[in-house]
Design an enzyme around this catalytic site. Structure first.
Site, PDB file in Angstrom:
ATOM      1  CB  SER A  45      -0.971   0.249   1.286  1.00  0.00           C
ATOM      2  OG  SER A  45      -0.199   0.089   2.381  1.00  0.00           O
ATOM      3  CG  ASP A 352      -4.876   5.186   6.633  1.00  0.00           C
ATOM      4  OD1 ASP A 352      -3.734   5.121   7.101  1.00  0.00           O
ATOM      5  OD2 ASP A 352      -5.319   4.594   5.544  1.00  0.00           O
ATOM      6  CG  HIS A 355      -1.503   3.561   4.233  1.00  0.00           C
ATOM      7  ND1 HIS A 355      -2.902   3.393   4.518  1.00  0.00           N
ATOM      8  CD2 HIS A 355      -0.875   2.404   4.108  1.00  0.00           C
ATOM      9  CE1 HIS A 355      -3.247   1.848   4.228  1.00  0.00           C
ATOM     10  NE2 HIS A 355      -1.842   1.435   3.854  1.00  0.00           N
TER      11      HIS A 355
END
Ligand SMILES: *[C@@H]1O[C@H](CO)[C@@H](O)[C@H](O)[C@H]1NC(C)=O
Ligand SMILES: *[C@@H]1O[C@H](CO)[C@@H](O)[C@H](O)[C@H]1NC(C)=O
Ligand SMILES: *[C@@H]1O[C@H](CO)[C@@H](O)[C@H](O)[C@H]1NC(C)=O
Ligand SMILES: *[C@@H]1O[C@H](CO)[C@@H](O)[C@H](O)[C@H]1NC(C)=O
Ligand SMILES: *[C@@H]1O[C@H](CO)[C@@H](O)[C@H](O)[C@H]1NC(C)=O
Ligand SMILES: *[C@@H]1O[C@H](CO)[C@@H](O)[C@H](O)[C@H]1NC(C)=O
Ligand SMILES: *[C@@H]1O[C@H](CO)[C@@H](O)[C@H](O)[C@H]1NC(C)=O
Ligand SMILES: *[C@@H]1O[C@H](CO)[C@@H](O)[C@H](O)[C@H]1NC(C)=O
Length: 393
Positions: A45, A352, A355
């Site tokens: 990610s 979040d 990240h």
């Protein structure tokens, strides 16, 4: 190289001119920009520009709020490090291979997906597990992409404007950013040192196999990020309830950062070996860990505040609730509302819980772009070279 110096007087002028000649003609010495025509990225990610989002559940609002002004497949309020890399090389943002909407791969493709690991995992994403697109699967997708895109490119039609030219594959920059999820997939904190070591050996063997595969497909310039300071992120801090003596001055969990550093040490050794085995390629190992950790250590110095607190989250010690994450629908005082962003994401590091914010990503990019965190210390735009040109240093 010039050690057989029996007759110094005669040899020095000669070797000096050879050195000058080498600096001008040897393509492995970094002296000029590489002019990368494309980027191919593999990872998790940290560099997913829409793969997992297109494959499973779309990334929800307010992801994208600061830059794209709509969710853009990225787990962040804006751009990721890979976006800043593309931009700085004069290339468009690289499109996710798995996203078929408005796909334009003329300058590269992104195989990274959120929740990816290097090793295949045995739980699916539906069981709270991992992305099925582990590094070996991404590598297989890259092989297909290369083969089939050339088939399509070489036929008339729109595909010449949507797919890379054949020679781009050998001239491209290949970027890797993966490993963080392998560390959390296994319960390393409960393993013995020998068990951790065996797991890392297996993980890095699989990493090596993928790099060799890309090399066989023609890849020659590799830009490899190590993994960041995992122990500074709310999603691992929050559920584990570390004791005070397990937290460092920045408030990060020492045991988890040690695991990340342990992985990084092995990754570096792996890259050192790859340089020996694949002598035609240039490998740049980028110490993203140190760049990111500097930010957690001295946030105010760099214009950031509340380094461990989550911007887009709710509740708990870190404004993070694993069951009510960024963008989730929750009921507060009888009213439905979404878990939204903090007032000023540009002053925050953690977006979040997992990240980084765009501001943090941009800051880290600026730290690593000029080679200050690289081994060898080569800037991004020269990462097709194996060594720094001695005549410029
Ligand atoms: C998944 O299961 C297989 C077969 O039981 C096992 O060999 C492998 O180590 C497991 N992988 C992981 C990452 O746990
Ligand atoms: C990634 O996996 C974790 C659990 O392994 C899960 O809680 C989380 O929702 C997943 N993230 C995404 C974006 O699917
Ligand atoms: C490309 O794909 C075709 C069709 O599947 C296959 O026959 C061919 O061997 C592949 N070429 C390479 C270089 O992988
Ligand atoms: C794809 O992107 C490239 C580079 O930005 C551009 O030159 C090309 O025209 C685009 N293709 C289409 C079909 O729009
Ligand atoms: C790990 O160890 C801790 C304490 O040593 C224990 O409480 C916990 O249940 C263990 N976790 C697993 C998955 O075995
Ligand atoms: C976390 O630690 C605190 C203080 O040591 C303790 O009071 C609390 O019960 C712990 N919570 C969990 C979920 O273990
Ligand atoms: C990587 O390993 C090499 C060889 O052991 C060492 O010289 C170098 O300093 C290491 N680089 C980093 C960034 O740790
Ligand atoms: C919910 O209601 C309580 C009690 O009326 C109030 O103190 C609190 O601020 C409310 N929370 C929100 C988010 O509106």
């Amino acid at each position: 190289m010039y050690s057989q110096s029996t007759d110094m007087g005669a040899i020095i002028p000669l070797s000096f001119s050879i050195l000058l000649l080498l600096a001008v003609s040897n393509p492995t010495l970094a002296s000029k920009d590489c002019d990368f025509p494309a980027i191919f990225n593999l990872g998790d990610s940290n560099s997913d520009t829409g793969g997992l989002s297109a494959s499973f559940t779309p990334v929800p609002w307010p992801n994208g709020i600061s830059y794209f002004h709509m969710p853009a497949g990225r787990y962040s309020d804006g751009r990721l490090i890979i976006d800043f890399i593309a931009d700085s090389l004069g290339l468009p943002f690289i499109h996710a291979y798995l996203d078929s909407i408005r796909a334009n791969f003329s300058h590269g493709a992104n195989f990274a997906t959120a929740n990816s690991t290097i090793r295949r995992q045995n739980t699916t994403i539906f069981q709270g597990g991992w992305s099925p697109f582990s590094l070996d699967v991404q590598s297989g997708q890259f092989n297909q992409f290369k083969n089939r895109s050339q088939w399509a490119y070489n036929r008339e039609g729109v595909f010449k404007e949507l797919l890379p030219k054949g020679d781009f594959f050998s001239r491209a920059l290949y970027t890797f950013d993966i490993g963080q999820n392998d560390i959390t997939a296994d319960d390393y904190l409960n393993m013995t040192a020998a068990q951790v070591s065996a797991a890392l050996t297996d993980i890095l063997d699989k990493f090596t196999a993928v790099v060799k595969e890309v090399y066989e497909q023609g890849g020659r310039s590799f830009w490899i990020h190590n993994t960041g300071p995992l122990g500074c992120l709310a999603y691992v801090l929050d559920p584990r309830n570390f004791t005070e003596d397990q937290l460092d001055q920045a408030g990060c969990a020492i045991p988890l950062n040690e695991l990340a550093q342990n992985f990084n040490k092995r990754l570096n050794q792996t890259v050192v070996q790859l340089r020996k085995d694949l002598s035609l390629a240039a490998f740049t190992y980028v110490d993203v860990y140190s760049a990111k950790y500097n930010l957690f250590k001295q946030p105010e110095k760099y214009g950031f505040e509340h380094p461990l607190m989550v911007c887009c989250g709710t509740g708990g010690k870190y404004n993070f609730n694993r069951n009510a994450r960024c963008g989730a629908l929750i009921v507060v005082n009888g009213t439905e509302t979404i878990v939204g962003a903090c007032k000023d994401p540009s002053a925050r590091i953690n977006w979040d819980g997992v990240h980084y914010t765009e501001a943090a990503n941009e800051w880290v990019f600026k730290q690593i772009a000029d080679g200050a965190f690289s081994d060898p210390p080569i800037p991004l735009r020269m990462a097709c070279h194996k060594e720094i040109d001695p005549s410029t240093s």
